[in-house]
Design an enzyme around this catalytic site. Structure first.
Site, PDB file in Angstrom:
ATOM      1  CE  LYS A  49      -0.282  -0.250   5.047  1.00 31.02           C
ATOM      2  NZ  LYS A  49      -1.089  -0.759   6.175  1.00 31.02           N
ATOM      3  CE1 TYR A 268      12.339  31.805   4.937  1.00 29.94           C
ATOM      4  CE2 TYR A 268      12.825  29.486   4.613  1.00 29.94           C
ATOM      5  CZ  TYR A 268      12.462  30.714   4.103  1.00 29.94           C
ATOM      6  OH  TYR A 268      12.221  30.838   2.761  1.00 29.94           O
TER       7      TYR A 268
HETATM    8  C1  LIG Z   1      -0.327  -1.648   6.925  1.00 29.14           C
HETATM    9  C2  LIG Z   1      -0.876  -2.929   7.367  1.00 29.14           C
HETATM   10  C3  LIG Z   1      -0.060  -4.061   7.426  1.00 29.14           C
HETATM   11  C4  LIG Z   1       1.440  -3.989   7.269  1.00 29.14           C
HETATM   12  O1  LIG Z   1       1.973  -3.522   8.474  1.00 29.14           O
HETATM   13  P1  LIG Z   1       3.562  -3.431   8.730  1.00 29.14           P
HETATM   14  O2  LIG Z   1       3.657  -3.044  10.148  1.00 29.14           O
HETATM   15  O3  LIG Z   1       4.062  -2.381   7.799  1.00 29.14           O
HETATM   16  O4  LIG Z   1       4.136  -4.758   8.437  1.00 29.14           O
HETATM   17  C5  LIG Z   1      -0.649  -5.289   7.708  1.00 29.14           C
HETATM   18  N1  LIG Z   1      -1.974  -5.375   7.960  1.00 29.14           N
HETATM   19  C6  LIG Z   1      -2.789  -4.306   7.945  1.00 29.14           C
HETATM   20  C7  LIG Z   1      -4.232  -4.485   8.234  1.00 29.14           C
HETATM   21  C8  LIG Z   1      -2.276  -3.047   7.668  1.00 29.14           C
HETATM   22  O5  LIG Z   1      -3.065  -1.975   7.671  1.00 29.14           O
END
Ligand SMILES: *Cc1c(COP(=O)(O)O)cnc(C)c1O
Length: 376
Positions: A49, A268
């Site tokens: 994702k 800044y």
């Molecule tokens: C993002 C996510 C993962 C992956 O998690 P990591 O900690 O990056 O391994 C797995 N399951 C769900 C439901 C998630 O939202």
């Protein structure tokens, strides 16, 4: 075909970019194998994702096709559509964030598997399956402690009362809230709740653990794991030695060298005042590149030829550049165009995350779009 919103155009910023982001696809493959070998009873999936945590869904998914990975996870429908166009049809693609009623047809057209996250979604999917007299694949999520997605035990009773035939989920899932803390009491509580839930689906594969959960032990593995972060080199066991291979290197360039007298202020807000004459370098990465402004005056980077000498980032980080104190390099030769390591073996993501009061996940997903990206 619908146009996926994720497009990777490696030619967009090439040799003229201010900084180079190198992504080691081989290390991602080695990380997959490491995680897969750790779970003897379970298959290992991959979470890609958010554009594979900012590293590029296309090259990352292609690399993972060289592994045993058959199950991919994304968050949104658009990501699923993009991933389907990359992977072809023989892989399962789960869409974690569920679905809207008006998206159901698109899920089916692209052979994407929604994760059903509440009672409404379950009922709707059951109806779709009944109407078509076909058991379209869907995962069923159970809330064991996140209070984010998933049905609860009362919902489960309702589903059973109403008879969910012909619908049988292809996967049952839940998500751990505290797996990065090996000793957190919620890990065991969530495990027990999950077991009580999947007991109602004896023939359906189950999935509980993301990256950190894999390291809690075999009891947490079930049939399928869902690592994301660990694939990309983020430490799944904070506080312990990182077992993963490093994946990301970010190198910026020196745009300018300057010398400032005692009393001069930098950047800044004039948040830094030189207490003596200093040599500075202006470096081509700013907060628009995902190097957070909150890191100002809090982090060191390294000259690639002198990786053992920390060079403090001083003054506020600007949108497009930052300023470092190179006085610690003393009489060593430093030139315009020299490379500065921002993230890498000598500047670990975890150190940056700690300094920014966040986690490596946020550092990776915030990486900007104007780097030259090299995949090797
Ligand atoms: C993002 C996510 C993962 C992956 O998690 P990591 O900690 O990056 O391994 C797995 N399951 C769900 C439901 C998630 O939202």
């Amino acid at each position: 075909m619908m146009q996926p919103y994720i497009s990777i155009n490696p030619d967009l910023f090439t040799k003229n970019a201010g900084a180079t982001l190198s992504i080691d696809l081989n290390a991602i493959i080695k990380n997959y194998d490491l995680l897969n070998n750790k779970t003897k009873m379970a298959r290992c999936g991959a979470v890609v994702k958010a554009n594979a945590y900012g590293l590029g869904m296309l090259p990352v998914a292609r690399a993972l096709q060289k592994t045993e990975c058959k199950n991919f996870f994304v968050a949104y429908l658009d990501e699923g559509i993009a991933l389907r166009s990359i992977l072809g049809n023989e892989y399962a693609i789960y869409v974690l964030n569920g679905f809207y009623p008006y998206d159901a047809k698109t899920f089916i057209n692209y052979n994407l598997t929604p994760v059903l996250n509440d009672l409404k979604q379950v009922k709707l999917w059951v109806q779709i399956c009944k109407d078509a007299n076909f058991n379209y694949p869907a995962a069923l999520q159970f809330d064991t402690g996140m209070s984010r997605f998933g049905i609860d035990i009362n919902d489960l009773r309702i589903i059973q009362d109403e008879s969910i035939s012909p619908f049988i989920p292809t996967l049952t899932i839940s998500h751990l809230a505290c797996a990065d803390d090996l000793n957190h009491s919620l890990n065991l509580i969530q495990l027990q709740r999950f077991k009580a839930f999947i007991h109602h689906f004896p023939s359906v594969p189950a999935s509980l653990s993301a990256s950190s959960g894999i390291f809690l032990g075999e009891n947490w593995h079930f049939d399928l794991t869902r690592p994301g972060a660990a694939l990309y080199g983020i430490n799944p066991v904070p506080g312990h030695k990182n077992p993963m291979y490093p994946v990301v290197t970010l190198r910026s360039k020196i745009l300018q060298l300057r010398e400032i007298p005692k009393g001069a202020t930098v950047g800044y807000g004039a948040t830094f005042t030189a207490d003596k004459a200093l040599k500075l370098a202006i470096v081509s990465t700013g907060y628009a590149d995902g190097f957070f402004r909150s890191l100002s005056n809090k982090i060191c980077v390294k000259h690639i030829d002198h990786p053992d000498i920390p060079l403090p980032v001083i003054g506020r980080i600007s949108m497009d550049c930052l300023c470092i104190n190179i006085s610690p390099l003393a009489n060593k030769k430093v030139m315009i165009d020299d490379e500065i390591e921002i993230i890498g073996l000598n500047c670990p993501i975890e150190t940056i995350a700690n300094a920014a009061n966040t986690i490596g996940y946020e550092i990776l997903t915030a990486l900007g779009n104007r780097y030259r990206r090299i995949y090797n």
